[in-house]
Enzyme design. Structure first.
Site, PDB file in Angstrom:
ATOM      1  CB  THR A  34     -70.395  73.725 -17.278  1.00  0.00           C
ATOM      2  OG1 THR A  34     -71.580  72.827 -17.508  1.00  0.00           O
ATOM      3  CG2 THR A  34     -71.119  74.889 -16.565  1.00  0.00           C
ATOM      4  CG  ASP A 170     -77.343  65.705 -25.480  1.00  0.00           C
ATOM      5  OD1 ASP A 170     -77.293  66.273 -24.323  1.00  0.00           O
ATOM      6  OD2 ASP A 170     -77.362  66.191 -26.578  1.00  0.00           O
TER       7      ASP A 170
HETATM    8 MG    MG Z   1     -79.585  65.471 -31.000  1.00  0.00          MG
END
Ligand code: MG
Ligand code: ADP
Length: 378
Positions: A34, A170
Site C-alpha cells: 500500500t 520501517d
Molecule cells: Mg532492512
C-alpha cells in the site's frame, strides 16, 4: 545483552561508561503493498532490538565494535571516509545524513549488539539506523532534530549508503514505536495515529519459511507499473484515491491482471481501516479475519505469494488460528499469525512438523510483543 555490551565496551574503550540506547525491529499487522500507492500501513515496534553503548571521544573518529559480527571498524566523518564493511555503512550513513542536514556529529566510541533476526523481514537495518540516529540526536544535538527527521535520516542512509530503495515504514515504526500500540501511517500525508494493541489471550508469532524466491524479472516493479497504469486510467494520482465502483467503471479498458492488482490495493486500504475500527472495540476476531483476507488477496489477486507461504497459511487456518497472512513483499519470508494462547503450542508443532515434512527444513519461529521504539536506556 546490556551487561555484555557494557562489559565489552569497558574492555575495548575503558572507563567511564557511555550512554545506552536501543531501538526496535518491527512487524506490520496489515497494509501490504500500500505504501507506493499512497495508502496506509499499520506497523508496530517489537521486543527485539539493536542496543548500543556510546561515548563521545573528543576526536573526529568513530570507533565501532560489532559484537554480533565480531568486527572492529574506525572511520572519519567526511564523505570520503565511508567504511567498506556493509554493517558499518549504516552507522556512517546516519552520521553523514545528520551532518548534511546541518546537525552535529563528532567522534564517538561504541559497542553494539542486537537480537533482531537479520534479513528475516523484521527490519534489523532500521533498528540499527534508528538506534544511532536517536543516540546522536541526544548526544550531540540536544534532541533538536525532529523525530520524523530521524526517520528520514534512516531512510536516506539506506538509499545513499546501503543501496536499498526503501519507503519510510520501517524507520518510522522503529523511531515512533510505543508499547501496546500499533501505528497507522498514512504514506501520502505522513500523518500517523496510534491504536491500542493489547491482545489479551493471544500471541503474535512469525513463522519464517526461510525461503526467498528470486524471480527473473522484477515482480515488484511490475506490480508498481500495474498500479500506476490503473491510476492513470482512473485519472487519479495514486490508487489511494480510487474505490471499487471507479475500478469497475474502467474494467473493459484495462487488462484483467491490472484489474486484479488494483482490486487488491483498494481492498487492502479498506481492510486497514476496518482493522483500526476493530481494535478500538477490542475485536480480535475481525482483525484475524482481515488478516486472512489480506493473505488471500496477496496470493490470488496480487500474486506475490508462493507455495510455502500458502501452505503455512493453510496450516494456520486448519489449526483454528485467529489470523494469518504473508508479512512483507512476498515470494518468501514470514507469515504473521495471531494465535490464541491455548492453541499456540499445537499450532507451532503442526506448522513446524508439517512444513519440515513437506519442504525438508524447519521454519523459524519468532514470538513478538509490541514494544517501545527508539529510546535511551541509561
Ligand atoms: Mg532492512
Ligand atoms: P532486515 O530485513 O533485517 O532489515 P537488511 O538486509 O535490510 O535486513 O539489513 C541487515 C543488515 O543490517 C545486516 O547485513 C547488517 O549489515 C546490519 N545489521 C543488522 N543487525 C545487525 C547486528 N546485530 N549487528 C551488526 N549489523 C547488523
Amino acid at each position: 545483552m546490556q551487561e555484555k555490551i557494557s562489559r565489552i565496551f569497558k574492555e575495548k574503550f575503558g572507563e567511564p561508561a557511555g550512554n545506552i540506547y536501543a531501538s526496535a525491529g518491527r512487524i506490520n499487522l496489515i497494509g501490504e503493498h500500500t505504501d507506493y500507492n499512497g495508502g496506509f500501513v499499520f506497523p508496530g515496534a517489537i521486543d527485539k532490538v539493536i542496543m548500543a553503548e556510546i561515548r563521545p571521544n573528543d576526536t573526529d573518529t568513530v570507533r565501532v565494535y560489532s559484537i554480533d559480527i565480531e568486527e572492529y571498524v574506525e572511520f572519519g566523518l567526511r564523505e570520503e571516509d565511508a567504511p567498506s564493511q556493509s554493517w558499518a555503512r549504516y552507522i556512517f550513513g546516519i552520521c553523514r545524513e545528520i551532518i548534511k542536514r546541518g546537525g552535529t556529529v563528532r567522534g564517538f566510541d561504541t559497542v553494539f549488539a542486537g537480537n533482531v533476526p537479520l534479513g528475516a523481514g523484521l527490519s534489523s537495518s532500521a533498528a540499527l539506523e534508528s538506534c544511532f540516529a536517536f543516540a546522536l540526536n541526544d548526544l550531540f544535538n540536544d534532541n533538536k532534530i525532529d523525530k520524523f527527521e530521524l526517520v528520514l535520516i534512516g531512510q536516506a542512509t539506506e538509499h545513499n549508503y546501503c543501496g536499498v530503495n526503501c519507503g519510510i515504514m520501517d524507520q518510522f515504526a522503529s523511531v515512533f514505536g510505543k508499547k501496546d500500540n500499533l501505528m497507522r501511517l498514512d504514506c501520502r500525508s505522513r500523518e500517523y495515529e496510534y491504536f491500542p494493541f493489547h491482545p489479551k489471550g493471544y500471541k503474535l508469532v512469525l513463522v519464517d519459511s526461510r525461503v526467498k524466491h528470486e524471480l527473473a524479472d522484477s515482480p515488484y516493479n511490475k506490480r508498481r507499473e500495474s498500479c500506476e497504469r490503473v491510476a492513470r486510467a482512473l485519472g487519479v494520482e495514486t490508487l489511494r484515491d480510487a474505490d471499487m465502483d471507479m475500478l469497475l467503471n474502467v474494467k473493459d479498458k484495462i487488462s484483467d491482471e491490472d484489474f486484479n492488482r488494483a482490486k487488491f490495493v483498494i481492498e487492502e486500504k479498506e481492510r486497514v481501516l476496518a482493522v483500526c475500527d476493530a481494535l478500538l472495540r477490542d475485536d480480535y476476531d475481525t482483525v484475524g479475519e482481515k488478516m486472512y483476507e489480506t493473505h488471500q488477496g496477496l496470493s490470488k489477486d496480487y500474486e506475490v505469494s508462493c507455495e510455502e507461504l500458502d501452505y503455512l497459511n493453510d496450516v494456520a487456518r486448519e489449526c483454528g488460528v485467529t489470523g494469518s497472512r504473508i508479512m512483507g513483499g512476498g515470494f518468501g519470508g514470514c507469515t504473521i499469525n495471531l494465535v490464541k494462547d491455548d492453541l499456540y503450542d499445537h499450532f507451532i508443532k503442526e506448522a513446524t512438523d508439517r512444513f519440515e515434512a513437506k519442504y525438508g527444513h524447519k521454519p523459524q519461529i519468532y514470538d513478538v510483543i509490541i514494544s517501545d521504539g527508539a529510546r535511551r536506556i541509561s
